[in-house]
Design a protein around this motif. Structure first.
Motif, PDB file in Angstrom:
ATOM      1  N   VAL A 488       0.848  -1.188   0.000  1.00  0.00           N
ATOM      2  CA  VAL A 488       0.000   0.000   0.000  1.00  0.00           C
ATOM      3  C   VAL A 488       0.887   1.243   0.000  1.00  0.00           C
ATOM      4  O   VAL A 488       1.852   1.332   0.757  1.00  0.00           O
ATOM      5  CB  VAL A 488      -0.946   0.008   1.218  1.00  0.00           C
ATOM      6  CG1 VAL A 488      -1.791   1.280   1.231  1.00  0.00           C
ATOM      7  CG2 VAL A 488      -1.837  -1.225   1.189  1.00  0.00           C
ATOM      8  N   VAL A 489       0.503   2.159  -0.868  1.00  0.00           N
ATOM      9  CA  VAL A 489       1.234   3.432  -0.970  1.00  0.00           C
ATOM     10  C   VAL A 489       0.219   4.551  -0.871  1.00  0.00           C
ATOM     11  O   VAL A 489      -0.863   4.463  -1.466  1.00  0.00           O
ATOM     12  CB  VAL A 489       1.951   3.549  -2.337  1.00  0.00           C
ATOM     13  CG1 VAL A 489       2.635   4.903  -2.476  1.00  0.00           C
ATOM     14  CG2 VAL A 489       2.950   2.424  -2.516  1.00  0.00           C
ATOM     15  N   THR A 490       0.529   5.565  -0.117  1.00  0.00           N
ATOM     16  CA  THR A 490      -0.340   6.723  -0.105  1.00  0.00           C
ATOM     17  C   THR A 490       0.476   7.952  -0.452  1.00  0.00           C
ATOM     18  O   THR A 490       1.614   8.103  -0.020  1.00  0.00           O
ATOM     19  CB  THR A 490      -1.064   6.872   1.255  1.00  0.00           C
ATOM     20  OG1 THR A 490      -1.828   8.066   1.235  1.00  0.00           O
ATOM     21  CG2 THR A 490      -0.103   6.930   2.404  1.00  0.00           C
ATOM     22  N   SER A 491      -0.104   8.776  -1.297  1.00  0.00           N
ATOM     23  CA  SER A 491       0.617   9.961  -1.741  1.00  0.00           C
ATOM     24  C   SER A 491      -0.330  11.147  -1.703  1.00  0.00           C
ATOM     25  O   SER A 491      -1.488  11.030  -2.118  1.00  0.00           O
ATOM     26  CB  SER A 491       1.125   9.729  -3.162  1.00  0.00           C
ATOM     27  OG  SER A 491       2.156  10.608  -3.459  1.00  0.00           O
ATOM     28  N   SER A 492       0.137  12.244  -1.168  1.00  0.00           N
ATOM     29  CA  SER A 492      -0.739  13.398  -1.021  1.00  0.00           C
ATOM     30  C   SER A 492       0.090  14.676  -0.972  1.00  0.00           C
ATOM     31  O   SER A 492       1.320  14.630  -0.967  1.00  0.00           O
ATOM     32  CB  SER A 492      -1.567  13.259   0.256  1.00  0.00           C
ATOM     33  OG  SER A 492      -0.692  13.079   1.353  1.00  0.00           O
ATOM     34  N   ILE A 493      -0.619  15.779  -0.949  1.00  0.00           N
ATOM     35  CA  ILE A 493       0.064  17.084  -0.916  1.00  0.00           C
ATOM     36  C   ILE A 493      -0.417  17.828   0.318  1.00  0.00           C
ATOM     37  O   ILE A 493      -1.601  17.810   0.646  1.00  0.00           O
ATOM     38  CB  ILE A 493      -0.257  17.895  -2.181  1.00  0.00           C
ATOM     39  CG1 ILE A 493       0.228  17.149  -3.418  1.00  0.00           C
ATOM     40  CG2 ILE A 493       0.389  19.273  -2.108  1.00  0.00           C
ATOM     41  CD1 ILE A 493      -0.178  17.797  -4.718  1.00  0.00           C
ATOM     42  N   SER A 494       0.500  18.458   1.017  1.00  0.00           N
ATOM     43  CA  SER A 494       0.151  19.187   2.222  1.00  0.00           C
ATOM     44  C   SER A 494       0.867  20.530   2.236  1.00  0.00           C
ATOM     45  O   SER A 494       1.495  20.908   1.242  1.00  0.00           O
ATOM     46  CB  SER A 494       0.536  18.333   3.442  1.00  0.00           C
ATOM     47  OG  SER A 494       0.147  18.985   4.625  1.00  0.00           O
ATOM     48  N   ASP A 495       0.785  21.205   3.377  1.00  0.00           N
ATOM     49  CA  ASP A 495       1.505  22.453   3.606  1.00  0.00           C
ATOM     50  C   ASP A 495       1.244  23.456   2.476  1.00  0.00           C
ATOM     51  O   ASP A 495       2.175  23.956   1.830  1.00  0.00           O
ATOM     52  CB  ASP A 495       3.011  22.150   3.717  1.00  0.00           C
ATOM     53  CG  ASP A 495       3.741  23.244   4.490  1.00  0.00           C
ATOM     54  OD1 ASP A 495       3.068  24.132   5.060  1.00  0.00           O
ATOM     55  OD2 ASP A 495       4.984  23.205   4.501  1.00  0.00           O
ATOM     56  N   SER A 496      -0.014  23.728   2.246  1.00  0.00           N
ATOM     57  CA  SER A 496      -0.432  24.666   1.196  1.00  0.00           C
ATOM     58  C   SER A 496       0.141  24.311  -0.163  1.00  0.00           C
ATOM     59  O   SER A 496       0.494  25.182  -0.963  1.00  0.00           O
ATOM     60  CB  SER A 496      -0.010  26.098   1.562  1.00  0.00           C
ATOM     61  OG  SER A 496      -0.540  26.451   2.798  1.00  0.00           O
ATOM     62  N   GLY A 497       0.258  23.043  -0.400  1.00  0.00           N
ATOM     63  CA  GLY A 497       0.732  22.585  -1.703  1.00  0.00           C
ATOM     64  C   GLY A 497       2.234  22.521  -1.812  1.00  0.00           C
ATOM     65  O   GLY A 497       2.764  22.142  -2.858  1.00  0.00           O
ATOM     66  N   ASN A 498       2.943  22.846  -0.739  1.00  0.00           N
ATOM     67  CA  ASN A 498       4.401  22.898  -0.841  1.00  0.00           C
ATOM     68  C   ASN A 498       5.097  21.629  -0.358  1.00  0.00           C
ATOM     69  O   ASN A 498       6.321  21.521  -0.460  1.00  0.00           O
ATOM     70  CB  ASN A 498       4.943  24.094  -0.044  1.00  0.00           C
ATOM     71  CG  ASN A 498       4.506  25.394  -0.673  1.00  0.00           C
ATOM     72  OD1 ASN A 498       4.442  25.492  -1.897  1.00  0.00           O
ATOM     73  ND2 ASN A 498       4.157  26.376   0.140  1.00  0.00           N
ATOM     74  N   LEU A 499       4.325  20.696   0.198  1.00  0.00           N
ATOM     75  CA  LEU A 499       4.938  19.457   0.679  1.00  0.00           C
ATOM     76  C   LEU A 499       4.270  18.265   0.006  1.00  0.00           C
ATOM     77  O   LEU A 499       3.057  18.072   0.127  1.00  0.00           O
ATOM     78  CB  LEU A 499       4.784  19.352   2.200  1.00  0.00           C
ATOM     79  CG  LEU A 499       5.379  18.094   2.827  1.00  0.00           C
ATOM     80  CD1 LEU A 499       6.901  18.068   2.691  1.00  0.00           C
ATOM     81  CD2 LEU A 499       4.988  17.988   4.300  1.00  0.00           C
ATOM     82  N   GLY A 500       5.056  17.491  -0.718  1.00  0.00           N
ATOM     83  CA  GLY A 500       4.563  16.243  -1.291  1.00  0.00           C
ATOM     84  C   GLY A 500       4.974  15.106  -0.379  1.00  0.00           C
ATOM     85  O   GLY A 500       6.114  15.038   0.071  1.00  0.00           O
ATOM     86  N   LEU A 501       4.016  14.232  -0.077  1.00  0.00           N
ATOM     87  CA  LEU A 501       4.258  13.134   0.864  1.00  0.00           C
ATOM     88  C   LEU A 501       3.938  11.820   0.193  1.00  0.00           C
ATOM     89  O   LEU A 501       2.824  11.636  -0.295  1.00  0.00           O
ATOM     90  CB  LEU A 501       3.279  13.259   2.037  1.00  0.00           C
ATOM     91  CG  LEU A 501       3.665  14.089   3.232  1.00  0.00           C
ATOM     92  CD1 LEU A 501       2.435  14.242   4.110  1.00  0.00           C
ATOM     93  CD2 LEU A 501       4.753  13.381   3.998  1.00  0.00           C
ATOM     94  N   THR A 558     -11.598  27.024  -4.699  1.00  0.00           N
ATOM     95  CA  THR A 558     -10.953  27.982  -3.811  1.00  0.00           C
ATOM     96  C   THR A 558      -9.545  27.561  -3.422  1.00  0.00           C
ATOM     97  O   THR A 558      -8.811  28.327  -2.832  1.00  0.00           O
ATOM     98  CB  THR A 558     -11.781  28.157  -2.525  1.00  0.00           C
ATOM     99  OG1 THR A 558     -11.933  26.881  -1.927  1.00  0.00           O
ATOM    100  CG2 THR A 558     -13.123  28.766  -2.829  1.00  0.00           C
ATOM    101  N   THR A 559      -9.196  26.316  -3.727  1.00  0.00           N
ATOM    102  CA  THR A 559      -7.852  25.865  -3.362  1.00  0.00           C
ATOM    103  C   THR A 559      -6.823  26.514  -4.278  1.00  0.00           C
ATOM    104  O   THR A 559      -6.944  26.444  -5.492  1.00  0.00           O
ATOM    105  CB  THR A 559      -7.748  24.335  -3.503  1.00  0.00           C
ATOM    106  OG1 THR A 559      -8.774  23.765  -2.712  1.00  0.00           O
ATOM    107  CG2 THR A 559      -6.391  23.837  -3.050  1.00  0.00           C
ATOM    108  N   VAL A 560      -5.851  27.139  -3.650  1.00  0.00           N
ATOM    109  CA  VAL A 560      -4.811  27.795  -4.451  1.00  0.00           C
ATOM    110  C   VAL A 560      -3.627  26.830  -4.565  1.00  0.00           C
ATOM    111  O   VAL A 560      -2.985  26.489  -3.571  1.00  0.00           O
ATOM    112  CB  VAL A 560      -4.365  29.111  -3.784  1.00  0.00           C
ATOM    113  CG1 VAL A 560      -3.220  29.741  -4.573  1.00  0.00           C
ATOM    114  CG2 VAL A 560      -5.547  30.062  -3.686  1.00  0.00           C
ATOM    115  N   LEU A 561      -3.394  26.338  -5.743  1.00  0.00           N
ATOM    116  CA  LEU A 561      -2.322  25.360  -5.960  1.00  0.00           C
ATOM    117  C   LEU A 561      -2.034  25.325  -7.456  1.00  0.00           C
ATOM    118  O   LEU A 561      -2.924  25.107  -8.258  1.00  0.00           O
ATOM    119  CB  LEU A 561      -2.790  23.984  -5.485  1.00  0.00           C
ATOM    120  CG  LEU A 561      -1.810  22.826  -5.642  1.00  0.00           C
ATOM    121  CD1 LEU A 561      -0.554  23.055  -4.821  1.00  0.00           C
ATOM    122  CD2 LEU A 561      -2.480  21.521  -5.193  1.00  0.00           C
TER     123      LEU A 561
END
Lengths: 759, 383
Positions: A488-501, A558-561
């Protein structure tokens, strides 16, 4: 005048050279070649015939090829566009051994063949070269021709260099080699086979795509399909313009190393051409006159030439030369053509298959179904990266349709507006590989994880990718017991779009994605970047909620990215995952990609390896699972040993999840200084403890905090004591009043056992 | 992969040759690295540092073959090649560009007559390595400690190290602990008879003589190039080489495309010196030259050959070579290619069709000047 030189037929150029760069280059020739003269090549080109010295090899020329110590050549310059347009260089010898050499262009307009002196674009190469370099390159070319290094690349054979194609034929080279080598056609005694080709767009230049070979087994179906194409009344969804095309080859075992730089343009020339490669055409001609089914006059003919060794860039020794014949009924006699039918030569394109995509992407193809949940901005881009790399055995899942605002950062385009994202994405991926028959990628509407895990398909799945940014889906993955065999792999974006996890589970789902997530939070102590991120998250979120949503859920107007940020994260994740698909890791892995926009856009990446967690069920309540980070129990044991005969203990740091009934322990705080120890009791003090816990809570953005306590029983018992139970009751009374439900968690360490209790 | 190359450096009356294989393995045969403070001497050391491989910043040749210990065959060894345990190679050594010799080829027969400090240094380094092998030191097989014994023992006894030995008649295919499939060396000399040779020229006549054999692919039946190296070997050596090679039916080992004329185009290859007293070349020496293949070339690694009585190089010796290979295929390094008054190396590229000149290197349209430019290193005057 030397009758053996083509340049003797050229007129002298009497005009004025106005192009200053050309004047410079011609001056160079004038200063270095006493016989310098300028001739007319065309209205826009001048020619300079020269003789070059060639160093011939000591043991004689390769295959006795007639390359001489002095070779006349012609440099042809464009009067206007030089040096943007690189010079062409031709042999000036009418008896140049062109049939023995690769790297010559097909001769046109009754002129000698030009040297193919560079792979790729001449103009691009010449942009950073001078006429002196070109002169040296031609000398090197001729030397290579003499030593055999032009023809031989190791032991491989260099195929013909062709330019000026009139169209393209798409077929799989390896399959056609099989057709030739195994004589897979319908007539075992003939040296040709035929099959169905589809002609694509009439607007641009002709393209034939090979569909299927006619064999004894399928001939009736093939003919039926062909007739259906003819009778198509235009109502059918896909109208096919079908042609029968032919593959022709030499039936003998002889191989041919000669090149033919004068490709045939009519039937009589084709016959000679085939003859020079041992390809018999008598039966073929007769078949075309009597039995050819073609409705249209144009059809493809592919000739296979047997070369002495494997071709450079191909898997076999068969070189295919591709033609289009134009034959009308009036051209057909009883067994011979009545007219010299026109022939054009075509290029070959290899159909794009996943294998080819893997090869040209440099990505190792992995078999095994990949289940992808979430085809939003991030998921669609990662899925598309997989697909373009030939990893197409995917099942895509997403409940949403494509909205206009999605076009800002989604891999789908406006044509797909309103369509389900997963289904549309699968359609586009399959369209990339439209040259293969089956669709490998499947799109499903929704996240039917529960159904998926109950179906037989689950056993075929090797990887699950969670790109949903959904805590609910995350929890589903955590508790599922049906996917123990899956990575299982999970991938997401955080920190107002500045952190890829990107988090990748370890072997046998340990560490699990929730372990990885908690472990990542615990890294705040060593990594100020993580601490700063967690603190920013808590400010971004409602201050009353101590819950970081890892993944911004960017399906919102409304998401700024920016698309560039999402693409950057997607490319990094896909790049990392491509490697892991080949060699899945033993341990868990966390990949971070940070985008920093000040003082300029830059990217930093980091990998964190996470060892398997130690997993227990609570002694008193098996519904609760306790997961210790690998170092925690070791530290507890060390402290017990240090404490000798006395009990010892401390406070555990971690987080509990009532939904998944899981307690994660990632660290421990030592016993406060005012703690007291005896062989039968551990009195946990308070000095400095509130401050230490506050520090953890604040610096982890509220993700970690007090989660329980531990103490040792160096002399037993292997259970909670009455004193322990009294403490538990006191704690319980307080915890029950908390808004977030916190279980009372107590771990007892004995010399033999670890005994976690959850109340 | 690049084709193999053979480079003969311009070193006056002396020898320095470098064989570079497809895998970048380098084999240096002798060295005569002179002081290049002046502008008229080609900087061999600088070129070597560009031609050899590097191991963690340490320049190294895979093999050093010292044909014999005369000064003009080992000059500069002490100064430019690293001696001592390779693990002690220091930053200072690196700054000075000391070249590590991964494997030495060492002939015990020539080792006992050392007469110059470079030869002493070579001998001392060889003895250090032999001692490691004799003591079965764990470091004995490290690059920089490897050694191969060529030929037979003189006064010292190395029988316990016979596993390191190759003798005349043997073909060596392993170089610096790596097997080569397309390159080998046939060893012709020194042979046992040399042990009994006496006289002033003992050292010369006991030179290592070998045939370097190149192929360009595994499917080739014959060799692409055969290059003969013989140090200062004289006509008596070649007489024995001819006799023995024929006796053991190894005529293939006598063939050549490149023949480095022994002793810098000395008459001693053809007959005893002085030539005035022994004017006719020995038949056996002429027979050796008959084993040349098509387009074969003789290299004279010597000063410019003048029509005088000097020896070496010897004018009549050149005439004998030219009679066999033609004027165009007799190449005197001192005069073959001169750039700004400085003789340049002669380089051959090995192709499957034999030797050719290396292809012309291409330039670029974009360029910058470098510190080495003459105009940079000389004052400019403006009016």
């Amino acid at each position: 005048m030397d009758k053996n030189r083509f340049s003797s037929s050229l007129s002298n150029f009497e005009g004025k050279i106005r192009n200053p760069e050309l004047r410079d280059s011609l001056s160079f020739f004038k200063n270095n070649f006493p016989s310098f003269k300028i001739s007319i090549w065309s209205d826009s080109q001048v020619a300079v015939p020269l003789s070059l010295n060639v160093c011939l090899p000591s043991l004689g020329n390769y295959n006795n090829i007639d390359i001489r110590e002095e070779e006349p050549v012609i440099f042809v310059f464009d009067l206007e566009d030089y040096p943007t347009r690189a010079p062409l260089v031709f042999t000036d010898r009418l008896d140049f051994p062109k049939d023995q050499l690769a790297h010559l262009y097909i001769a046109t307009n009754d002129r000698p063949p030009a040297f193919c002196y560079i792979r790729g674009s001449r103009d691009e190469w010449y942009a950073n070269k001078t006429i002196k370099d070109l002169l040296a390159l031609i000398q090197n070319w001729l030397q290579d021709a003499a030593t055999g290094e032009l023809q031989l690349n190791g032991k491989n054979f260099d195929p013909l260099r062709l330019e000026g194609y009139s169209g393209t034929i798409i077929y799989d080279y390896d399959f056609f080699v099989d057709v030739v080598k195994k004589n897979m056609g319908i007539f075992p005694s003939y040296n040709f086979a035929f099959g169905l080709f589809e002609r694509r767009s009439q607007k641009s230049r002709s393209t034939f795509k090979f569909l299927k070979l006619a064999t004894v087994a399928n001939i009736s179906k093939v003919v039926e399909e062909f007739k259906e194409g003819l009778n198509n009344d235009g109502k059918s969804e896909v109208k096919k313009n079908l042609h029968f095309g032919y593959i022709l080859w030499a039936s003998g075992a002889n191989t041919f190393s000669n090149y033919n730089v004068n490709l045939p343009r009519k039937w009589s020339e084709f016959r000679s051409f085939c003859d020079s490669f041992g390809v018999e055409v008598k039966e073929f001609e007769s078949f075309l006159c009597n039995k050819d089914f073609n409705h249209f006059a144009n059809f493809p003919v592919i000739v296979g030439i047997k070369r002495p060794s494997q071709l450079i860039g191909f898997s076999s020794d068969i070189e295919f030369i591709n033609f289009q014949f134009t034959v009308f009924n009036k051209d057909k006699g009883e067994s011979h053509f009545l007219n010299d039918v026109p022939i054009k030569f075509f290029a070959h394109n290899q159909p794009l298959t996943p294998g080819l995509a893997s090869k040209i992407s440099g990505i190792f193809p992995i078999k095994g179904l990949k289940m992808i949940y979430g085809c939003g901005a991030l998921g669609s881009k990662i899925a598309m990266h997989f697909a373009r790399g030939g990893q197409i055995d995917m099942v895509l899942n997403d409940p949403d349709s494509l909205s206009p605002h999605n076009l800002v950062r989604h891999s789908l385009l406006a044509d797909n507006l309103g369509e389900n994202k997963a289904i549309a994405l699968a359609k586009e991926i399959n369209a990339i590989y439209s040259d293969i028959d089956s669709n490998f990628t499947v799109g499903h509407k929704g996240f039917n994880f529960d159904d998926d895990t109950k179906s037989k398909v689950i056993k075929l799945i090797s990887w699950i990718f969670d790109f949903t940014a959904s805590p609910a889906f995350f929890n589903k993955l955590v508790v599922s017991k049906s996917i123990e065999h899956v990575r299982v792999v999970t991938s997401s974006i955080s920190d107002s779009g500045n952190l890829g996890l990107t988090m990748v589970e370890g072997e046998t789902r340990n560490p699990r994605i929730d372990d990885l997530q908690v472990y990542l939070y615990s890294r705040f102590e060593e990594n100020p970047e993580i601490e700063a991120w967690l603190k920013r998250e808590i400010i971004t979120q409602d201050h009353s909620k101590l819950d970081v949503v890892v993944g911004v859920g960017c399906n919102s107007e409304t998401t700024v990215l920016s698309d560039s940020s999402v693409s950057s994260h997607a490319a990094f994740s896909a790049g990392v995952l491509n490697g892991l698909l080949v060699s899945p890791p033993v341990h868990g892995l966390i990949y971070l990609q940070r985008i920093k926009k000040e003082p300029f856009f830059k990217i930093e990446t980091e990998q964190i390896e996470v060892k398997a967690f130690k997993v227990f069920n609570a002694v008193n309540n098996a519904n609760w699972e306790i997961r210790f980070a690998s170092n925690v129990l070791e530290t507890m044991r060390e402290q017990m040993i240090t404490s000798g005969k006395n009990e010892t203990g401390g406070v555990l740091i971690g987080i509990s999840n009532a939904k998944t009934r899981t307690i994660h322990v990632v660290n421990l705080l030592p016993a406060p200084l005012d703690s007291q120890v005896t062989p039968v009791c551990f009195f946990r003090g308070v000095k400095g403890l509130p401050g230490a816990i506050r520090m953890v809570t604040e610096n982890s953005g509220g993700q970690l905090g007090y989660i329980g306590e531990w103490h040792s029983h160096p002399h037993g018992p292997e259970s909670v004591s009455e004193t322990d139970l009294k403490t538990v009751q006191r704690f319980k009374a307080e915890f029950d009043k908390l808004r977030s439900p916190l279980p009372v968690f107590l771990t007892i360490l004995t010399p033999e056992k670890i005994l976690p209790f959850v109340f | 992969m690049p084709n193999p190359r053979i480079k003969y450096y311009p070193v006056g009356n002396g020898d320095t040759s470098l064989i570079s294989l497809e895998d970048n393995t380098t084999i240096i045969v002798d060295c005569n690295i002179r002081n290049c403070d002046g502008d008229d001497v080609y900087d061999v050391k600088e070129d070597l540092l560009k031609s050899v491989q590097y191991d963690n910043g340490v320049p190294y040749v895979d093999v050093f073959v010292l044909t014999h210990g005369d000064q003009d065959h080992c000059r500069g060894f002490k100064k430019h090649f690293y001696q001592g345990g390779p693990e002690k190679y220091s930053d200072k050594d690196r700054r000075e560009g000391l070249i590590r010799v991964d494997t030495m080829w060492f002939s015990p027969m020539i080792a006992e007559q050392h007469s110059n400090e470079d030869e002493d240094a070579y001998q001392k380094e060889a003895e250090r390595r032999l001692e490691l092998h004799r003591n079965k030191d764990p470091k004995k097989d490290n690059p920089g400690n490897r050694i191969k014994i060529i030929g037979y023992d003189g006064n010292s006894d190395y029988k316990d190290l016979n596993h390191l030995r190759a003798v005349p008649g043997e073909i060596v295919t392993r170089f610096n602990d790596k097997d080569q499939s397309l390159f080998s060396i046939f060893i012709h000399a020194p042979f046992k008879e040399h042990l009994e040779t006496l006289g002033d020229d003992k050292k010369n006549s006991t030179s290592i003589v070998f045939q370097a054999r190149f192929k360009n692919n595994l499917f080739q039946v014959d060799f692409s190039t055969l290059a003969m190296f013989g140090g200062d070997s004289d006509h008596t050596s070649w007489c024995i080489i001819l006799e023995k090679t024929k006796k053991y039916k190894n005529e293939h080992a006598l063939k050549w495309d490149l023949f480095l004329s022994p002793h810098h185009c000395s008459w001693s290859f053809f007959n005893d010196r002085p030539q005035a007293e022994n004017p006719e070349p020995k038949e056996t020496s002429l027979q050796v030259l008959e084993f040349r293949r098509s387009g074969a070339k003789v290299i004279a690694s010597s000063k410019k050959i003048e029509d005088d009585d000097n020896n070496p190089p010897h004018f009549e010796a050149k005439r004998q070579y030219v009679k066999k290979v033609s004027e165009g295929n007799f190449l005197n390094i001192a005069t073959h290619n001169i750039v700004d008054g400085v003789p340049q190396p002669i380089v051959f590229e090995v192709t499957s069709q034999g030797i050719v000149k290396p292809k012309v290197a291409l330039g670029t349209a974009k360029a910058t000047g470098t510190a080495g430019l003459g105009i940079v290193n000389s004052p400019s005057t403006y009016g």
